[in-house]
Motif scaffolding. Structure first.
Motif, PDB file in Angstrom:
ATOM      1  N   VAL A  51      -1.340  -0.889  -8.732  1.00 42.84           N
ATOM      2  CA  VAL A  51      -3.047  -0.867  -9.239  1.00 42.84           C
ATOM      3  C   VAL A  51      -3.286   0.268  -8.566  1.00 42.84           C
ATOM      4  CG1 VAL A  51      -5.026  -2.034  -8.783  1.00 42.84           C
ATOM      5  CG2 VAL A  51      -3.167  -3.015  -9.242  1.00 42.84           C
ATOM      6  N   ILE A  52      -4.162   0.874  -9.395  1.00 48.35           N
ATOM      7  CA  ILE A  52      -4.640   2.649  -8.735  1.00 48.35           C
ATOM      8  C   ILE A  52      -6.239   2.081  -8.473  1.00 48.35           C
ATOM      9  CG2 ILE A  52      -5.422   4.543  -8.330  1.00 48.35           C
ATOM     10  CD1 ILE A  52      -3.036   4.601 -10.861  1.00 48.35           C
ATOM     11  N   PHE A  53      -7.177   2.144  -7.005  1.00 49.20           N
ATOM     12  CA  PHE A  53      -8.166   1.673  -6.718  1.00 49.20           C
ATOM     13  C   PHE A  53      -9.306   2.774  -7.125  1.00 49.20           C
ATOM     14  CE2 PHE A  53      -6.409  -2.272  -5.623  1.00 49.20           C
ATOM     15  CZ  PHE A  53      -7.396  -3.368  -6.515  1.00 49.20           C
ATOM     16  N   LYS A  54     -10.088   3.543  -7.352  1.00 51.40           N
ATOM     17  CA  LYS A  54     -11.241   4.781  -7.438  1.00 51.40           C
ATOM     18  C   LYS A  54     -12.778   4.024  -6.784  1.00 51.40           C
ATOM     19  CE  LYS A  54      -8.232   7.566  -9.923  1.00 51.40           C
ATOM     20  NZ  LYS A  54      -7.866   8.404 -11.453  1.00 51.40           N
TER      21      LYS A  54
ATOM     22  N   LEU B 202       0.719  -0.693  -0.464  1.00 52.82           N
ATOM     23  CA  LEU B 202      -0.371  -0.551  -0.298  1.00 52.82           C
ATOM     24  C   LEU B 202       0.999   0.940  -0.137  1.00 52.82           C
ATOM     25  CD1 LEU B 202      -2.446   1.123   0.581  1.00 52.82           C
ATOM     26  CD2 LEU B 202      -2.165   0.779   2.763  1.00 52.82           C
ATOM     27  N   THR B 203       0.938   1.759  -0.912  1.00 54.67           N
ATOM     28  CA  THR B 203       1.707   2.997  -1.303  1.00 54.67           C
ATOM     29  C   THR B 203       0.746   4.738  -0.535  1.00 54.67           C
ATOM     30  OG1 THR B 203       2.306   3.303  -3.102  1.00 54.67           O
ATOM     31  CG2 THR B 203       3.656   2.803  -2.140  1.00 54.67           C
ATOM     32  N   GLU B 204      -0.319   4.524  -1.349  1.00 55.64           N
ATOM     33  CA  GLU B 204      -1.331   5.164  -1.647  1.00 55.64           C
ATOM     34  C   GLU B 204      -2.891   5.277  -0.527  1.00 55.64           C
ATOM     35  OE1 GLU B 204      -2.645   8.019  -4.858  1.00 55.64           O
ATOM     36  OE2 GLU B 204      -2.713   9.626  -3.794  1.00 55.64           O
ATOM     37  N   PHE B 205      -3.144   5.687   0.469  1.00 58.07           N
ATOM     38  CA  PHE B 205      -4.686   6.263   0.600  1.00 58.07           C
ATOM     39  C   PHE B 205      -5.332   7.231   0.741  1.00 58.07           C
ATOM     40  CE2 PHE B 205      -7.841   4.655   3.878  1.00 58.07           C
ATOM     41  CZ  PHE B 205      -8.513   4.587   2.997  1.00 58.07           C
ATOM     42  N   THR B 206      -5.839   7.883  -0.165  1.00 59.70           N
ATOM     43  CA  THR B 206      -6.526   9.134  -0.136  1.00 59.70           C
ATOM     44  C   THR B 206      -7.551   8.809  -0.319  1.00 59.70           C
ATOM     45  OG1 THR B 206      -4.782  10.020  -1.339  1.00 59.70           O
ATOM     46  CG2 THR B 206      -6.500  11.427  -1.047  1.00 59.70           C
TER      47      THR B 206
ATOM     48  N   ILE C 134      -6.998   4.444  -4.132  1.00 58.54           N
ATOM     49  CA  ILE C 134      -5.549   4.072  -2.967  1.00 58.54           C
ATOM     50  C   ILE C 134      -4.604   3.067  -4.310  1.00 58.54           C
ATOM     51  CG2 ILE C 134      -5.620   1.627  -2.045  1.00 58.54           C
ATOM     52  CD1 ILE C 134      -9.014   2.055  -0.898  1.00 58.54           C
ATOM     53  N   THR C 135      -3.619   3.435  -3.600  1.00 62.01           N
ATOM     54  CA  THR C 135      -2.493   2.798  -4.794  1.00 62.01           C
ATOM     55  C   THR C 135      -1.578   1.962  -4.045  1.00 62.01           C
ATOM     56  OG1 THR C 135      -2.083   5.269  -6.235  1.00 62.01           O
ATOM     57  CG2 THR C 135      -0.485   3.358  -6.504  1.00 62.01           C
ATOM     58  N   ILE C 136      -1.525   0.488  -4.828  1.00 59.00           N
ATOM     59  CA  ILE C 136      -0.236  -0.134  -4.547  1.00 59.00           C
ATOM     60  C   ILE C 136       0.191  -1.009  -5.181  1.00 59.00           C
ATOM     61  CG2 ILE C 136      -2.259  -1.039  -3.115  1.00 59.00           C
ATOM     62  CD1 ILE C 136      -3.378  -3.389  -4.908  1.00 59.00           C
TER      63      ILE C 136
END
Lengths: 544, 305
Positions: free
Chosen positions: A258-261, A231-235, A240-242
């Motif tokens: 993988v970017i989750f929107k 996990l590198t970003e959770f806005t 969310i970027t992994i």
């Protein structure tokens, strides 16, 4: 003079207000448009390592698509889900869009592959030592993303965390009595009663770093597992970027990140895919699935899922449902084929009984009730209801594929054999809240699933009179059949027990069996990736 | 002035209390969050246990009093889904909603003021009829339809702008246009009406008799007076745009408070729903108060007492 002064003051006020408004807008705009979280670090290109990848089922290669259909970059996949991830802790957030992130960052001892077969992940083997004791052996040399070493103490700590009293995930582990650590790689799990589907349950035990467990509040910003992505970003509310874990024990993923929107509106999700701003979109409505299917640029994946949508008959309603002939008549009265073809766009298959054909325990010899309104009328007449009867029919709207439209069609079909169904529609949250308290009588359209790929949940909940659900079907023989099937450790004998159980359920018709809906995904044509039948998306073997 | 302000603040407090009772009762009457929080497989005992943990097993009036006692201290409870203070979750989303509201109102003002003036000056002419037609359309078009049309044209066909989401200034454009159209129509109509009234005033006749140019008469003399009623509408529109961005934010997946509210309602996240509605109420009351005070500053004939 004083008048002039006061006018000047007003002007000054106006001018200041104007400047203030403009400045405020600018600040707000800058704040809202700037990325709120840290920019994800792009990982180095994936380095293949010798260890076997955890997902042996390589994605089906698809024809290469024109370049403009592909989003972002060749090393990143943008996934658009239907709802936001409010909090990353999967044991406290029992929703699929959280699992989709968690299952790529956290390893589980086992996992279900795309065809729902149990495969090893962090565990390398599991053996039933006796009817209620399982030995599980784990990998060595595995590190958490925070650098700590994985061993069986993490397994025990996570079991305790996920079966704690405030964890919704505990319902998967209610049959586990305790875990004993034998050594750094081996644990013994004692179950309260025989649990033949223990390996399936292992697929629900997420292994978080013990350091995270000591401070659950950090899940909002970080989550350290041993999984293929970090996990590198959770806005919150945004993305969310992994990113690929280059040191993954099973080999680094083939994509960099993988970017989750989230986009709650289905047409916006489809538009993002069409505009090349998304590579995978989930939960497509039928119309948009057709649209994607007919476009040359995009690919539709219609995956047979575990979600069945039957009409549950409430036994407490009493007559006329106490008469088997009435229940069978209702099953004969519904033309499932016509509904699947004309309303569900063909994205469903008929449900013969309770267990999905995709999982162990299904009975291939049990066939769906055929559409035969004449036979339905005859059965009703024999049961003393030649002139039919009136009944409440509860259903939600907008939850399962074309639920409200399908319910209307069913009501009309039942009407043709004399059953006058009062359609009672409700928004899903209200519907589910009321139904689960047992406040609905008559019959209810409900979507149900076996989330761990084992056949027991539905029986235990809705057809077993001694189960945990507030209301259930009451039939002593059915209880015996369920108890026997779910506690038989020998696979062959268990298969026979489930087949007998399924035939009995089909013949006794406690439900009006309808269909199993397919899960509909829109996918960028150049992405080589296939969704799974249990709705959880794994991206470790995805590639362009 | 101080008495007026004190009176307004007391009435605002009463309004907030009424809002809190209504939202509390309505939210609790619509369904049970515990079943939605737990997996379907959860037993009745587990459901009861969680209900007890969350204090949902107590009588509604007791639950309300506990909520109100905490609320006056600024504690609006913890979100059931986010597992953090509800107010914290909301404040995280306020900048996005504020940016959208400000952008929408900027677009609205930039279009509404010129069209309102052109309409009034050329009353009955072709431009007036066109402006009035557009204004009617602006008030009649539902945001979800307009939003999806804009996405199809500008994101899917032309590929000029992002379809949905957030992360760059370009993401703001389509939702701001969608949200701004309704206040554009409203402000333009009000401005036209009040400017027409001003243009019939004696002071306008005097200004013209003095030989001032028509543009100076309209922009300097008539418009200054005509803007006063428009200020009220702008203020109220701002409140409505801030609180009414639910559909726009949902269509465009904009990470604001409106979308948060929709999620919270559908998941029966009571503390979050209550906190959002109360926040909206506070914003609306504040804007109203500021507009009323501003009115007194702008127009010397209005005296607040």
């Amino acid at each position: 003079m004083s008048d002039r002064l006061s006018r000047l003051t007003r002007r000054r006020v106006l001018r200041m207000a104007g400047i203030g408004l403009a400045g405020g807008s600018l600040i707000s705009l800058i704040n809202a448009c700037a990325p709120a979280g840290p920019t994800p670090a792009t990982s180095a290109p994936a380095v293949p390592v010798a260890a076997p990848t955890p997902a042996p089922q390589a994605a089906q290669p698809t024809q290469a698509a024109p370049a403009q259909a592909k989003a972002s970059s060749t090393t990143s996949i943008t996934v658009v889900q239907a709802a936001d991830v409010p909090n990353l802790d999967p044991s406290r957030n029992n929703v699929i869009h959280v699992f989709n992130v968690a299952d790529n960052v956290l390893d589980t001892p086992t996992y279900l592959d795309r065809t729902l077969k149990v495969r090893p992940r962090l565990a390398t083997s599991w053996t039933a030592k006796d009817e209620t004791t399982w030995e599980v052996i784990f990998r060595t040399g595995v590190k958490f993303h925070d650098g700590t070493t994985f061993d069986t103490s993490a397994v025990k700590a996570n079991f305790e965390y996920q079966s704690a009293s405030d964890a919704p995930s505990r319902s998967f582990f209610t049959n586990w009595a305790n875990i004993d650590i034998v050594d750094a790689t081996t644990v013994m799990v004692k179950t309260k009663t025989p649990e033949p589907f223990f390996p399936n349950v292992l697929s629900r035990l997420w292994i978080l770093s013990p350091a995270d467990l000591k401070n659950p509040a950090v899940f909002g910003s970080t989550m350290n597992g041993t999984g293929p992505f970090k996990l590198t970003e959770f806005t919150q509310g945004q993305q969310i970027t992994i990113t690929a874990n280059g040191d993954y024990w099973g080999g680094a993923p083939k994509v960099g990140s993988v970017i989750f929107k989230a986009a709650p509106e289905a047409s916006a999700r489809t538009a993002m895919l069409q505009a090349g701003q998304a590579d995978v979109v989930v939960n497509l409505p039928v119309e948009q699935a057709k649209q994607i299917e007919s476009s040359g640029q995009l690919r539709l994946a219609a995956v047979p899922g575990l979600r069945a949508v039957p009409l549950m008959i409430d036994e407490r309603t009493g007559a006329p449902f106490t008469d088997l002939r009435v229940r069978q008549a209702m099953n004969y009265a519904v033309d499932k084929d016509a509904i699947i073809k004309n309303i569900l766009g063909g994205y469903a298959q008929q449900q013969p009984a309770t267990i999905s054909p995709l999982i162990e325990g299904n009975a291939p010899d049990v066939k769906p009730y055929v559409y035969d309104p004449e036979k339905a009328r005859q059965l009703l007449s024999e049961a003393g209801y030649a002139s039919g009867f009136e009944i409440d029919f509860h259903h939600p709207t907008g939850r399962w594929m074309k639920d409200a439209e399908a319910a209307q069609a069913i009501a009309q079909m039942l009407g043709k054999v004399g059953i006058r169904a009062n359609l009672l529609t409700a928004e899903y949250s209200t519907f589910f809240g009321t139904w689960s308290k047992g406040d609905y009588h008559g019959m209810t359209m409900i979507g149900v699933t076996n989330p761990d790929g084992a056949p027991n949940s539905l029986f235990n909940l809705f057809l077993y009179s001694k189960g945990s659900w507030p209301f259930s079907w009451t039939d002593a023989k059915l209880d015996t059949l369920i108890e026997r099937a779910r506690s038989t450790m020998d696979q062959t004998a268990r298969g026979a027990a489930y087949r007998e159980l399924e035939q009995y359920v089909h013949d006794n018709a406690p439900w009006v069996f309808l269909w199993e809906q397919k899960d509909l995904y829109g996918i960028n044509k150049s992405l080589k990736w296939e969704p799974s039948s249990n709705e959880i998306m794994h991206y470790w073997d995805a590639t362009y | 002035m101080l008495t007026y302000l004190a009176g307004r603040l007391i009435s605002a407090a009463v309004t907030l209390m009424v809002v809190s009772v209504v939202v509390f009762v309505v939210a609790h009457l619509t369904g049970d969050p515990v079943r939605l929080l737990l997996p379907v497989e959860a037993s009745t005992q587990e459901v009861d246990r969680v209900r007890q943990q969350l204090g949902l097993d107590e009588p509604l009036p007791i639950q309300y009093l506990r909520f109100a006692a905490h609320a006056v201290q600024g504690d609006l409870g913890n979100s059931l889904r986010y597992r953090q203070p509800a107010l914290e979750v909301i404040l995280g989303r306020v900048p996005a909603t504020a940016a959208l509201a400000v952008a929408a109102m900027t677009i609205a003002l930039a279009i509404a003021i010129p069209t309102g003036i052109v309409s009034a000056v050329g009353r009955g002419g072709i431009l007036d009829r066109l402006a009035r037609g557009l204004s009617l359309l602006g008030q009649a078009l539902p945001a979800y339809w307009l939003g999806i049309m804009l996405i199809i044209v500008f994101a899917v066909w032309l590929r000029w702008l992002p379809a949905a989401g957030a992360g760059s200034p370009a993401h703001l454009i389509l939702p701001a246009i969608t949200l701004g159209l309704w206040p554009t129509a409203r402000i333009s109509r009000v401005l036209r009406a009040s400017l027409l009234e001003s243009l019939n005033g004696d002071y306008v006749r005097t200004a013209r008799a003095k030989g001032l140019s028509e543009s100076r008469v309209v922009l300097r003399h008539a418009l200054a007076n005509a803007l006063l009623p428009a200020v009220t509408v702008v203020g109220l529109s701002f409140g409505i745009v801030f609180g009414g961005a639910i559909i726009t934010e949902t269509v465009f997946a904009w990470p604001g408070v409106g979308r948060l509210l929709l999620d919270a309602v559908s998941q029966r996240d009571y503390p979050l729903v209550q906190a959002i509605v109360l926040t909206f109420a506070v914003v609306f009351l504040l804007i109203n108060l500021v507009v009323d005070l501003l009115y007194g500053v702008l127009d010397p004939r209005v005296r607040l007492a």
